[in-house]
Design a protein around this motif. Structure first.
Motif, PDB file in Angstrom:
ATOM      1  N   THR A 167     -50.519  12.034 -35.348  1.00 57.94           N
ATOM      2  CA  THR A 167     -50.350  10.618 -35.664  1.00 57.94           C
ATOM      3  C   THR A 167     -48.865  10.303 -35.645  1.00 57.94           C
ATOM      4  OG1 THR A 167     -50.304  11.062 -38.021  1.00 57.94           O
ATOM      5  CG2 THR A 167     -52.444  10.519 -37.063  1.00 57.94           C
ATOM      6  N   SER A 221     -46.375   9.316 -41.332  1.00 61.61           N
ATOM      7  CA  SER A 221     -47.126   9.622 -42.533  1.00 61.61           C
ATOM      8  C   SER A 221     -46.747   8.634 -43.612  1.00 61.61           C
ATOM      9  CB  SER A 221     -46.826  11.050 -42.985  1.00 61.61           C
ATOM     10  OG  SER A 221     -47.458  11.321 -44.205  1.00 61.61           O
ATOM     11  N   ASP A 268     -49.323  14.176 -40.595  1.00 57.03           N
ATOM     12  CA  ASP A 268     -50.732  13.797 -40.524  1.00 57.03           C
ATOM     13  C   ASP A 268     -51.296  14.153 -39.158  1.00 57.03           C
ATOM     14  OD1 ASP A 268     -50.649  12.716 -43.051  1.00 57.03           O
ATOM     15  OD2 ASP A 268     -50.386  10.661 -42.371  1.00 57.03           O
ATOM     16  N   GLU A 324     -54.803  13.321 -36.988  1.00 58.21           N
ATOM     17  CA  GLU A 324     -56.026  12.515 -36.953  1.00 58.21           C
ATOM     18  C   GLU A 324     -57.150  13.322 -36.322  1.00 58.21           C
ATOM     19  OE1 GLU A 324     -56.646   8.011 -36.008  1.00 58.21           O
ATOM     20  OE2 GLU A 324     -56.726   9.147 -34.133  1.00 58.21           O
ATOM     21  N   ASP A 384     -60.679   7.976 -43.057  1.00 60.34           N
ATOM     22  CA  ASP A 384     -60.181   6.654 -42.677  1.00 60.34           C
ATOM     23  C   ASP A 384     -61.310   5.682 -42.378  1.00 60.34           C
ATOM     24  OD1 ASP A 384     -57.536   7.424 -42.959  1.00 60.34           O
ATOM     25  OD2 ASP A 384     -57.244   7.830 -40.841  1.00 60.34           O
ATOM     26  N   ARG A 398     -58.057  12.023 -41.638  1.00 60.28           N
ATOM     27  CA  ARG A 398     -56.659  12.403 -41.492  1.00 60.28           C
ATOM     28  C   ARG A 398     -56.439  13.665 -42.326  1.00 60.28           C
ATOM     29  NH1 ARG A 398     -53.098   8.958 -39.346  1.00 60.28           N
ATOM     30  NH2 ARG A 398     -54.640   7.322 -39.529  1.00 60.28           N
TER      31      ARG A 398
END
Length: 125
Positions: free
Chosen positions: A39, A42, A49, A51, A80, A100
Motif C-alpha cells: 500500500t 500507513s 501496510d 493489502e 477494510d 490490511r
C-alpha cells in the motif's frame, strides 16, 4: 516474540497466505483467490501496510467465524471491507474481503521478493 508475531519486520506474505487458506478451510469457507500488494503509506509512522484481497464462498455463519478467527489472530490485521453476492437457491454466498496486514519498518512486499518476481498471488479454480 509477541511483538514479532503482531508486527513482523518482514511482510511474510507466504505465511500470511497460508494462514488465510487454513483459517478459511477450518471455518467452512472455500478460498478461491488471494492477492497481496503493497500500500502507499500507513496510518502510523514506522508501520508498513500490506493489502490482501480474498475471494471466498460459503455460508454467512462460516463468514462470521472466519472473521472472528482473523480478529483473534496474533498478527495485526484490519478488515477494510467485506462485500457479498447473493446466491441462487441452495448455492453458497460469494464474499470478497479486503484486509490490511501491518508490519514494522520500511520493508515492503516488493523488497521481500527478487525484483523479477511479481507480488505473490493465489488462484484456486
Amino acid at each position: 516474540i509477541k511483538l514479532d508475531a503482531a508486527l513482523p519486520s518482514k511482510p511474510l506474505a507466504p505465511e500470511l497466505m497460508a494462514y488465510l487458506q487454513q483459517a478459511a478451510s477450518q471455518n467452512g469457507l472455500i478460498l478461491s483467490s488471494i492477492s497481496v500488494s503493497d500500500t502507499k503509506g500507513s496510518v502510523q509512522p514506522g508501520i508498513t501496510d500490506t493489502e490482501v484481497k480474498t475471494s471466498t464462498s460459503g455460508s454467512y455463519a462460516s463468514l462470521k467465524t472466519f472473521l472472528s478467527a482473523l480478529y483473534r489472530n496474533s498478527r495485526m490485521l484490519d478488515i477494510d471491507s467485506v462485500s457479498f453476492s447473493t446466491p441462487a437457491e441452495k448455492e453458497l454466498f460469494g464474499f470478497d474481503i479486503t484486509l490490511r496486514a501491518h508490519g514494522l519498518g520500511s520493508a515492503n512486499i516488493s523488497s521481500a521478493a527478487p525484483p523479477s518476481q511479481p507480488a505473490p498471488q493465489f488462484q484456486n479454480k
